[in-house]
Design an enzyme around this catalytic site. Structure first.
Site, PDB file in Angstrom:
ATOM      1  N   LYS A 109     -85.568 -28.863 -25.920  1.00 28.27           N
ATOM      2  CA  LYS A 109     -86.452 -28.083 -24.943  1.00 28.27           C
ATOM      3  C   LYS A 109     -86.762 -26.957 -25.629  1.00 28.27           C
ATOM      4  CE  LYS A 109     -87.265 -28.634 -20.363  1.00 28.27           C
ATOM      5  NZ  LYS A 109     -87.225 -29.768 -19.739  1.00 28.27           N
TER       6      LYS A 109
HETATM    7  N1  GLU Z   1     -90.329 -31.625 -19.108  1.00 25.09           N
HETATM    8  C1  GLU Z   1     -90.262 -32.736 -18.680  1.00 25.09           C
HETATM    9  C2  GLU Z   1     -88.398 -33.071 -18.472  1.00 25.09           C
HETATM   10  O1  GLU Z   1     -87.816 -31.972 -18.322  1.00 25.09           O
HETATM   11  C3  GLU Z   1     -90.813 -33.931 -19.443  1.00 25.09           C
HETATM   12  C4  GLU Z   1     -90.127 -33.907 -20.921  1.00 25.09           C
HETATM   13  C5  GLU Z   1     -91.054 -34.897 -21.594  1.00 25.09           C
HETATM   14  O2  GLU Z   1     -91.804 -35.614 -21.351  1.00 25.09           O
HETATM   15  O3  GLU Z   1     -90.573 -35.037 -22.929  1.00 25.09           O
HETATM   16  O4  GLU Z   1     -87.939 -34.199 -18.383  1.00 25.09           O
END
Ligand code: GLU
Length: 420
Positions: A109
């Site tokens: 993240k």
């Molecule tokens: N931001 C999204 C999540 O928290 C998607 C992450 C992604 O597609 O890599 O799952």
């Protein structure tokens, strides 16, 4: 560093969920420690020139929780509340989410502490490009693949693709997911998370014998996830009685017209003053009777103050970490609420991200219908796995979902062994 991280409430929450599940699984101490702590915590400063000529330095983060099963995968968030601890917690949840969904990724993240509403388009582009430059040595299609999250979108991903590809000297579509389709983004990616949330709610309704045509839903958050969940649910016949966002909350017992609301939000920037509904206090809205309550915004909104008063049949965690551990204990003591835990509920986004990455590597393109069918098949399988695990082990849906994810990672780590 351990202490700094543990000072953060959201990271504490992720750790407390992990510890509880690791106890439940009786995880071996060595594997347990290795699963718990993030592998890489990257902090960068991101200087940009503001439109008024002044230079401002922003702080950006990327946490790569573990790389034992593949590249790390996860969103990039632009929000004033972003901290290293929050990003680390979100990376940890991405781990269990990817493993539960059987995707060959670890959790990652990222975020920049900024208020995107106060940045011009030009400033946002510069901030994104400079952040991409700063973390260039740590990312790649086999190392770390970013995607949109709160405050970012497909344009953000297009800029990152451009920076990375320019430096590589050739086009590298697999560097991010959630890109525009014109840059080999996937059909269906934008609506994937919200679509998945709505699909899983119908699976839960099935188990509870609730018919979509008679059902109501309340949605907190009308961003990408909340709005697509609202669209899909109303297409299934569910009546959306309450919706809130940063500007306020609205209520209509007969159901809010989502198409009209979307137009209003585009014109005014929020749900407030929508003519087709009345005002309601946003906290009160969460406590109204409904079949599905969908927190689709920030963390820790279902807490020890409101958990006992919820009147929903299904709690569908579209946001990451919306329920605190204290609230969890309350929800577990009530057997009238069917929980769809976050790592399952919002996994539609990363699942289609995986399909996008596969298409990029193969230089192939699937249709929207093919993508949504593959998505639903994967979600249905994970949903059934979680429900069966919970029934078999007499545990909550949260512990079941986390157990399935954590076990997968723990097994990969123990088979690889401890190096050196
Ligand atoms: N931001 C999204 C999540 O928290 C998607 C992450 C992604 O597609 O890599 O799952």
């Amino acid at each position: 560093m351990k202490k700094d991280l543990l000072n953060n409430k959201i990271f504490q929450m992720a750790v407390s969920q992990f510890d509880r599940t690791a106890d439940f699984l009786e995880l071996d101490q060595s594997v347990r420690e290795r699963c718990k702590w993030p592998k890489r915590l990257i902090t960068v400063t991101v200087p940009i020139q503001r439109d008024n000529g002044e230079t401002e330095v922003f702080f950006g983060y990327r946490v790569q929780h573990h790389l034992s099963r593949g590249p790390v995968k996860g969103g990039l968030r632009f929000h004033p509340g972003v901290t290293l601890g929050e990003v680390a917690a979100l990376a940890m949840w991405m781990n269990w989410k990817c493993a539960l969904m059987d995707l060959p990724f670890g959790g990652g993240k990222g975020g920049i502490t900024c208020d995107p509403r106060t940045l011009s388009a030009h400033e946002t582009e510069n901030l994104t490009r400079r952040f991409a430059m700063e973390i260039l040595p740590f990312i790649g299609p086999e190392t770390d693949v970013m995607a949109p999250d709160m405050g970012t979108n497909e344009q953000t991903m297009a800029w990152i693709t451009d920076v990375y590809s320019t430096h590589a000297g050739h086009f590298v579509p697999g560097i991010v997911t959630g890109k525009p389709v014109e840059l080999q983004g996937s059909e269906g990616r934008t609506q994937a998370t919200g679509h998945g949330v709505a699909f899983l709610i119908t699976r839960a309704f099935d188990k509870l014998n609730i018919k979509e045509q008679n059902a109501t839903a309340i949605i907190q958050g009308f961003g990408n996830v909340g709005s697509h969940a609202a669209f899909t649910l109303s297409r299934y016949g569910v009546s959306i009685t309450g919706i809130s966002d940063i500007t306020g909350a609205i209520w209509n017992e007969q159901g809010i017209n989502i198409n009209e609301l979307t137009k209003h939000v585009h014109q005014t920037g929020g749900v407030k003053d929508f003519p087709g509904a009345e005002f309601i206090d946003p906290d009160e809205m969460l406590l109204q009777p409904c079949d599905a309550l969908v927190p689709a915004a920030l963390e820790r909104v279902i807490n020890d103050k409101n958990a006992a008063q919820l009147q929903c049949r299904v709690l569908a965690e579209a946001a990451n970490g919306p329920t605190t551990p204290l609230a969890d204990a309350i929800l577990e003591s009530r057997d009238d609420i069917f929980l769809i835990p976050d790592v399952l509920c919002n996994a539609g986004g990363v699942t289609v991200s995986y399909l996008e990455w596969v298409q990029n590597i193969q230089r192939y393109q699937w249709s929207e219908q093919e993508i949504l069918t593959k998505l639903e098949t994967k979600l249905e399988a994970a949903f059934e796995k979680v429900i069966h695990f919970a029934e078999r082990s007499q545990t909550s849906h949260r512990v079941a979902a986390l157990s399935l994810g954590i076990e997968e990672v723990a097994t990969a780590k123990s088979v690889r062994g401890l190096f050196p």
